[in-house]
Motif scaffolding. Structure first.
Motif: not given
Length: 458
Positions: A384-389
């Motif tokens: 999971i990428a940090p830019e996808l909260p």
């Protein structure tokens, strides 16, 4: 004049291409309905048989069918693909049912989902087992988790809260009667609080007693205080609240036992083993306990705090083991949750059937949430990428898992919902002592000078 027309046609074509590219990025749903859907349908109809054959999803036809084809048409008999049903377009993709040929199983289609996605030019292909011999293919035209739009008619109901959107464009429904307790893990700014916010506001519109334990001095749950029946903002208050919940659970079991004083002529519908079998006028209101940063209940610094911790953990385990039949449900949230927290942590986690893992800081945290029920989901949670909260991986004890994302809900809107639904909070006398104090709303004075009356002269 001819050159002018040529330049006009070329400019119109470039404008159309540029507009389509912009719409595909900025308005994917509109692009799919206008462009992607027709192209995908044509591509699917034109290449269905060849694609199935290339993916190894065809089998040899029955012998009687091969003999009939040779006798009537004298052509070569080809392998048979799954029989395709009607194609149903949706706002996010396509749906169609396939009748499997003898010798196939849904796992064969699941293994070929990635190849089907590329062959038909869609974002994703999901396979769902409908009944023996029939599966449903759900083709998703674009990334529905990039900009979450919940379905217009989500599948709600008593203690059923549509809280997020799945990657197959269906609603993820938190059903407390099917999955009574849940563990929600996630690092800071991963969207864990947003998930909790959507879940709490969804329950606020139902006659459910909401109880909160927020050892961060109440900064997460205090905005929802008007709708909460009880709130503890530090471990000392939690140590007093948990015994009250256990006593309430025991009283509810006594109520169920009184109903189980079964006489010989008692109808079957009056025999019950949980609160949902009680008559509606006798049934106590369900209670949902939200625990934010559960690790704060386990951390200790002195011997006295260790004894308090052991008592609280024991009460939490009792609520997790016995609370379902009494209508008491747990929603446990934190950043990490494992054996390193101390005695009883692993036993408590084993009672939490539902698992939701947002972005975490290390692989060990993902294994704590999903490793014991869906090992394949651990890798998806670590990606999971940090830019996808708000993006998370949800799993259950059946071994299934999927990606979900929670829609954005501002704290102001959530707090306003809790204020407007405060009258729906049921009366639970055992929790009256822990009801949060709501400060009065200041009344603003009207702007400008207030006109004063003139004295009456004689």
């Amino acid at each position: 004049m001819t050159d002018l027309m040529t330049w006009a046609e070329l400019g119109g074509a470039l404008t159309a291409i540029g507009g389509a590219a912009y719409a595909r990025h900025a308005y994917p749903a509109a692009y799919w309905s206008a462009v992607g859907l027709p192209l995908s349908v044509v591509r699917l109809l034109a290449s269905y048989s060849s694609t199935m054959d290339a993916c190894g999803l065809t089998v040899e036809p029955p012998r009687w069918w091969a003999l009939a084809v040779r006798a009537t048409t004298r052509r070569e008999v080809r392998p048979v693909p799954p029989r395709r049903g009607v194609i149903c377009p949706t706002t996010t993709g396509l749906r169609m049912r396939l009748r499997l040929v003898p010798g196939q199983e849904p796992a064969d289609l699941t293994a070929s989902a990635e190849r089907l996605r590329h062959a038909w030019g869609v974002h994703a292909v999901h396979v769902r087992d409908v009944k023996p011999g029939v599966v449903e293919l759900r083709l998703i035209g674009f990334d529905v988790l990039r900009k979450v739009r919940m379905p217009r008619r989500p599948d709600g109901g008593p203690l059923r809260i549509p809280v997020a959107l799945r990657e197959d464009a269906t609603a993820f429904v938190r059903d407390y009667r099917a999955v009574p307790h849940e563990l929600v893990l996630g690092a800071t700014l991963s969207g864990k609080s947003m998930y909790l916010r959507n879940l709490l506001t969804g329950l606020a519109a139902q006659p459910v007693a909401l109880v909160g334990i927020d050892c961060k001095r109440g900064v997460e749950l205090a905005p929802f205080a008007p709708r909460l029946s009880a709130l503890a903002t530090d471990p000392d208050q939690a140590a007093e609240l948990l015994p009250a919940l256990v006593k309430e659970m025991e009283d509810r079991y006594d109520l169920i036992k009184a109903r189980q004083g079964i006489a010989p002529g008692t109808p079957e519908e009056l025999i019950t083993s949980d609160v949902w079998g009680l008559p509606e006028d006798e049934r106590p209101a369900p209670i949902v306990l939200f625990i934010d940063e559960v690790a704060e209940l386990f951390l200790v610094a002195t011997r006295k705090e260790e004894e308090r911790r052991d008592e609280m953990v024991t009460q939490l385990i009792r609520l997790a083991q016995l609370g379902r039949a009494a209508g008491i449900y747990l929603e446990v949230c934190g950043q990490r949750f494992g054996a390193e927290l101390g005695k009883g942590a692993t036993m408590l986690r084993a009672q939490l059937t539902g698992r939701v893992c947002h972005r975490v800081n290390d692989e060990a945290s993902a294994k704590m949430a999903l490793g014991d029920i869906a090992p394949e989901a651990v890798f998806a949670a670590c990606a999971i990428a940090p830019e996808l909260p708000g993006l998370a991986v949800v799993g259950d004890t059946s071994g299934g898992w999927s990606r979900i994302r929670t829609p954005h809900l501002s704290l102001v809107d959530a707090a306003a919902t809790c204020r407007t639904t405060a009258h729906l909070a049921p009366d639970v006398p055992a929790l009256d002592a822990f009801r949060p104090q709501i400060p009065p709303v200041p009344v603003e004075e009207p702007p400008g000078p207030v006109a004063t009356g003139r004295p009456v002269t004689e």
